[in-house]
Design a protein around this motif. Structure first.
Motif, PDB file in Angstrom:
ATOM      1  N   SER A 196      42.348  47.402  39.679  1.00 53.17           N
ATOM      2  CA  SER A 196      41.570  46.314  39.073  1.00 53.17           C
ATOM      3  C   SER A 196      41.358  46.647  37.599  1.00 53.17           C
ATOM      4  O   SER A 196      41.096  47.794  37.236  1.00 53.17           O
ATOM      5  CB  SER A 196      40.262  46.071  39.822  1.00 53.17           C
ATOM      6  OG  SER A 196      39.307  47.018  39.481  1.00 53.17           O
ATOM      7  N   ILE A 197      41.517  45.616  36.785  1.00 52.00           N
ATOM      8  CA  ILE A 197      41.503  45.776  35.329  1.00 52.00           C
ATOM      9  C   ILE A 197      40.527  44.756  34.740  1.00 52.00           C
ATOM     10  O   ILE A 197      40.635  43.566  35.054  1.00 52.00           O
ATOM     11  CB  ILE A 197      42.908  45.434  34.745  1.00 52.00           C
ATOM     12  CG1 ILE A 197      44.022  46.226  35.426  1.00 52.00           C
ATOM     13  CG2 ILE A 197      42.941  45.580  33.229  1.00 52.00           C
ATOM     14  CD1 ILE A 197      44.061  47.682  35.104  1.00 52.00           C
ATOM     15  N   CYS A 198      39.605  45.201  33.899  1.00 51.27           N
ATOM     16  CA  CYS A 198      38.656  44.251  33.289  1.00 51.27           C
ATOM     17  C   CYS A 198      39.218  43.644  32.001  1.00 51.27           C
ATOM     18  O   CYS A 198      39.670  44.365  31.111  1.00 51.27           O
ATOM     19  CB  CYS A 198      37.338  44.932  32.957  1.00 51.27           C
ATOM     20  SG  CYS A 198      36.257  45.096  34.373  1.00 51.27           S
ATOM     21  N   LEU A 199      39.141  42.327  31.924  1.00 50.88           N
ATOM     22  CA  LEU A 199      39.490  41.650  30.670  1.00 50.88           C
ATOM     23  C   LEU A 199      38.244  41.448  29.821  1.00 50.88           C
ATOM     24  O   LEU A 199      38.330  41.201  28.619  1.00 50.88           O
ATOM     25  CB  LEU A 199      40.121  40.284  30.987  1.00 50.88           C
ATOM     26  CG  LEU A 199      41.439  40.341  31.777  1.00 50.88           C
ATOM     27  CD1 LEU A 199      41.804  38.965  32.309  1.00 50.88           C
ATOM     28  CD2 LEU A 199      42.555  40.905  30.917  1.00 50.88           C
ATOM     29  N   SER A 200      37.094  41.572  30.450  1.00 52.42           N
ATOM     30  CA  SER A 200      35.838  41.203  29.790  1.00 52.42           C
ATOM     31  C   SER A 200      35.140  42.376  29.102  1.00 52.42           C
ATOM     32  O   SER A 200      34.013  42.242  28.657  1.00 52.42           O
ATOM     33  CB  SER A 200      34.889  40.583  30.811  1.00 52.42           C
ATOM     34  OG  SER A 200      34.640  41.524  31.837  1.00 52.42           O
ATOM     35  N   LYS A 201      35.807  43.527  29.031  1.00 52.01           N
ATOM     36  CA  LYS A 201      35.199  44.656  28.323  1.00 52.01           C
ATOM     37  C   LYS A 201      35.871  44.814  26.971  1.00 52.01           C
ATOM     38  O   LYS A 201      35.847  43.908  26.163  1.00 52.01           O
ATOM     39  CB  LYS A 201      35.288  45.897  29.195  1.00 52.01           C
ATOM     40  CG  LYS A 201      34.370  45.742  30.376  1.00 52.01           C
ATOM     41  CD  LYS A 201      34.036  47.028  31.051  1.00 52.01           C
ATOM     42  CE  LYS A 201      32.878  46.781  31.986  1.00 52.01           C
ATOM     43  NZ  LYS A 201      32.934  47.639  33.170  1.00 52.01           N
TER      44      LYS A 201
END
Ligand SMILES: *Cc1c(COP(=O)(O)O)cnc(C)c1O
Length: 341
Positions: A196-201
């Motif tokens: 899982s990879i955050c785009l929102s950080k």
């Protein structure tokens, strides 16, 4: 000017990102008809060399779906005791997946293949809860943004493969590690069953994360996402931000790391700071002197227009990000030079 270093989640979309969002082509994603969501998912899957991807509302949702996909009720997840999946996801492992957790004590939150191998329980003994999943975090938030050596990840993968246990990566800040090591996303796609990879950080999107995996696992995750009420409609407006971020806002993470080191250098000499964790990426964790009250200190900082957070046990955390520029850094220097207490 407020210098907000509480988290890299506070970033605001840039003008160009807003334009990309405004002009997005959209459709009903639950029907599989949002062209921007489809484009983002295909792009990410390709980037990581995985068969499929799922665009989700948050990193927590990505992790929780992965945990549910890999486990059965009564089975167990092995992870570090400071893992986000355990500490900060509302007890989701227990409530969503009905699974248990075996907590290990890593080195600044990083586990090694030996301790994982010892921790894995198999199906043969009816007394034990069988391990179905090992979950790693990279970079490791509680460890101050440290990251794994790829060789060690390969060894962990080997252990998991031999013991028939799935391997998940909480890669909320994986790109922060990748820009430092020069490794490619696809190398990580090969090691982990799901990521899982955050785009929102650090990547600067307003909302959204990606879960990557096999066709089969992502299909299942898509169903679980629906069951959680996470099926969304014209989400392409958000996906367009994700596409923009992957194209334009990955390499610049290096700047965040430089500025994090500059912050470390700048607060090192303060009399109230006892020590600072190593700063390999964008997170600065500082230990305050025993007789300094953390809340008071943070409130003094905040009066100077500098926001950081209480990280427990006498620690405070600063995180650099897209909206912390060289001008902010200069201002940070000035304000800190004139003392905090
Ligand atoms: C931020 C974060 C997540 C996901 O957080 P959301 O707020 O749910 O997007 C997951 N893991 C780590 C290590 C994080 O820092």
């Amino acid at each position: 000017m407020i210098i907000d270093l509480r988290s890299d989640t506070i970033t605001l979309p840039t003008k160009d990102m807003r334009e990309a969002m405004f002009g997005a082509r959209v459709g009903d994603d639950v029907m599989g008809e949002d062209p921007s969501v489809n484009e983002l998912e295909e792009k990410a899957a390709q980037l990581f060399g995985k068969e499929a991807a799922l665009f989700v509302a948050s990193g927590t949702m990505g992790n929780q779906l992965a945990i549910k996909v890999h486990t059965v009720p009564g089975s167990e997840v092995v992870c570090d005791r400071f893992s986000h999946i355990y500490l900060y996801e509302g007890g989701g492992i227990m409530t969503n997946a009905l699974a248990g957790v075996k907590l290990l004590e890593g080195n600044q939150g990083l586990l090694d293949h030996q301790q994982i191998s010892e921790a894995i329980a198999d199906d043969s003994d009816i007394h034990t809860s069988p391990t179905r999943l090992v979950s790693l975090e990279n970079t490791m938030n509680k460890g101050g943004g440290v990251y794994y050596e790829k060789e060690e990840l390969e060894r962990i993968k080997q252990v998991c493969k031999e013991r028939d246990v799935a391997l998940h990566l909480d890669g909320a800040r994986l790109f922060n590690a990748l820009v430092e090591t020069g490794e490619k996303p696809a190398e990580y796609g090969q090691i982990f069953d799901t990521l899982s990879i955050c785009l929102s950080k650090g990547l600067g999107c307003p909302v959204g994360s990606l879960l990557l995996g096999s066709e089969k696992n992502i299909r299942l995750a898509r169903r679980y996402r629906k069951a959680l009420g996470g099926g969304w409609r014209q989400a392409g407006f958000l996906a367009a931000a994700g596409i923009y971020a992957l194209d334009h806002q990955v390499d610049r993470l290096k700047e965040d790391h430089q500025r994090a080191r500059a912050i470390r250098d700048c607060i090192m000499a303060l009399p109230e700071i006892e020590n600072i964790y190593p700063v390999p990426t964008n997170i600065v964790i500082a230990r305050l002197d025993k007789d300094v009250n953390v809340n008071e200190y943070l409130s003094k900082l905040s009066k100077k227009g500098i926001l950081a957070i209480d990280f427990g046990k006498g620690l405070i955390r600063f995180v650099t990000h897209l909206n912390f520029t060289d001008d902010h850094l200069e201002e940070f220097r000035k304000r800190v030079n004139s003392r905090i207490l």
